[in-house]
Write an enzyme that holds these catalytic residues in place. Structure first.
Site, PDB file in Angstrom:
ATOM      1  N   GLU A   1     -25.480 -52.421   1.512  1.00  0.00           N
ATOM      2  CA  GLU A   1     -26.671 -52.094   0.566  1.00  0.00           C
ATOM      3  C   GLU A   1     -27.822 -51.679   1.057  1.00  0.00           C
ATOM      4  OE1 GLU A   1     -28.984 -53.840  -3.325  1.00  0.00           O
ATOM      5  OE2 GLU A   1     -26.725 -54.319  -3.111  1.00  0.00           O
TER       6      GLU A   1
ATOM      7  N   ASP B   1     -37.047 -45.894  -4.246  1.00  0.00           N
ATOM      8  CA  ASP B   1     -38.496 -45.553  -4.319  1.00  0.00           C
ATOM      9  C   ASP B   1     -38.296 -44.030  -5.000  1.00  0.00           C
ATOM     10  OD1 ASP B   1     -41.096 -44.520  -4.717  1.00  0.00           O
ATOM     11  OD2 ASP B   1     -41.829 -45.734  -2.972  1.00  0.00           O
TER      12      ASP B   1
ATOM     13  N   THR C   1     -29.641 -56.314 -13.784  1.00  0.00           N
ATOM     14  CA  THR C   1     -31.060 -56.979 -13.423  1.00  0.00           C
ATOM     15  C   THR C   1     -32.050 -57.674 -14.586  1.00  0.00           C
ATOM     16  OG1 THR C   1     -32.359 -55.165 -12.894  1.00  0.00           O
ATOM     17  CG2 THR C   1     -30.938 -55.917 -10.990  1.00  0.00           C
TER      18      THR C   1
ATOM     19  N   PHE D   1     -34.872 -56.981 -14.786  1.00  0.00           N
ATOM     20  CA  PHE D   1     -35.720 -55.826 -14.933  1.00  0.00           C
ATOM     21  C   PHE D   1     -35.162 -54.849 -15.689  1.00  0.00           C
ATOM     22  CE2 PHE D   1     -36.648 -51.484 -13.490  1.00  0.00           C
ATOM     23  CZ  PHE D   1     -38.178 -51.312 -13.653  1.00  0.00           C
TER      24      PHE D   1
END
Length: 238
Positions: free
Chosen positions: A68, A143, A216, A218
């Site tokens: 990962e 990102d 997750t 989030f």
């Protein structure tokens, strides 16, 4: 002071290597993160070397290996490793607090099938990971560099796709996930043009979140607010 390469790309997706120096500021670590690194780095940490690592020696067994890139604070990576003890997991993260947090959670979970790098992912992939050695490469929520003029900084580019293809075994999978729809479109555009891959989606687009990728907090919050997450999986076929 450590020299670490960070990735940047030109308009054609050509990888431009840049050397940036940065200071590893220990003060940024919480006490718990610092203690976790001290306690668990000797058994779970991998120091960067420019030679290919021996996976059997590192893990003490032969097993499929998942890598990962950019595991953040490491919670989902540890969860995956704990849920699949038959697999080897390697995580790469450049931010030291994330490494400390990951090692802390891994220590509490008593996982033995996880190793982590505190280094730049491009350099580790180029030099430390043997070609044809990985069963899966994971890139979750990189990102997005959402401004158009910054799109060249996105990690998913043509040369990066080829680097990942080289590191995967035949039949190995490159699994990406993003919560930016525009980045998912960019990923599909790059990967559809990349030789040696086949999209695992029957529709040629995205796939449902596979069971191996944890949801997750989030992401769960995003679902409740109506935000999307796009999973993209491409298999190495040549």
């Amino acid at each position: 002071m450590s020299d670490v390469t960070t990735a940047e790309f030109n308009e054609e997706g050509k990888y431009l290597r840049k050397i940036r120096s940065f200071v590893l500021r220990e003060g940024r670590l919480t006490k718990g993160q610092a203690q976790a690194i001290e306690a668990h780095w000797p058994t779970m940490g991998l120091d960067y070397t420019p030679e290919a690592i021996d996976l059997v020696k590192i893990f003490g067994r032969e097993a499929d290996t998942v890598l990962e890139i950019g595991f953040g604070m490491g919670g989902s990576l540890v969860e995956m490793a704990a849920a699949a003890p038959e697999l080897n997991y390697i995580g790469i993260e450049v931010h030291k607090p994330g490494v400390g947090a990951c090692l802390g959670v891994a220590g509490e979970a008593k996982v033995t099938n996880l190793r982590v790098y505190h280094h730049d992912a491009m350099e580790v992939l180029e030099h430390s990971i043997a070609d044809g050695s990985l069963s899966r490469v994971q890139l979750f929520f990189p990102d997005p560099w959402h401004k158009k003029r910054h799109h060249k900084r996105r990690i998913v580019q043509a040369e990066f796709a080829e680097l990942i293809r080289r590191k995967l075994k035949l039949g190995g999978v490159f699994h990406m996930a993003t919560d930016w729809e525009n980045y998912s479109e960019h990923m599909l555009e790059v990967m559809n043009l990349a030789p040696g891959y086949k999209n695992q989606s029957p529709t040629g687009t995205v796939v449902e979140r596979p069971d191996h990728r944890p949801l997750t907090k989030f992401e769960a919050r995003g679902h409740r607010l109506g935000h999307g997450v796009w999973d993209i999986m491409f298999e190495r076929i040549s």
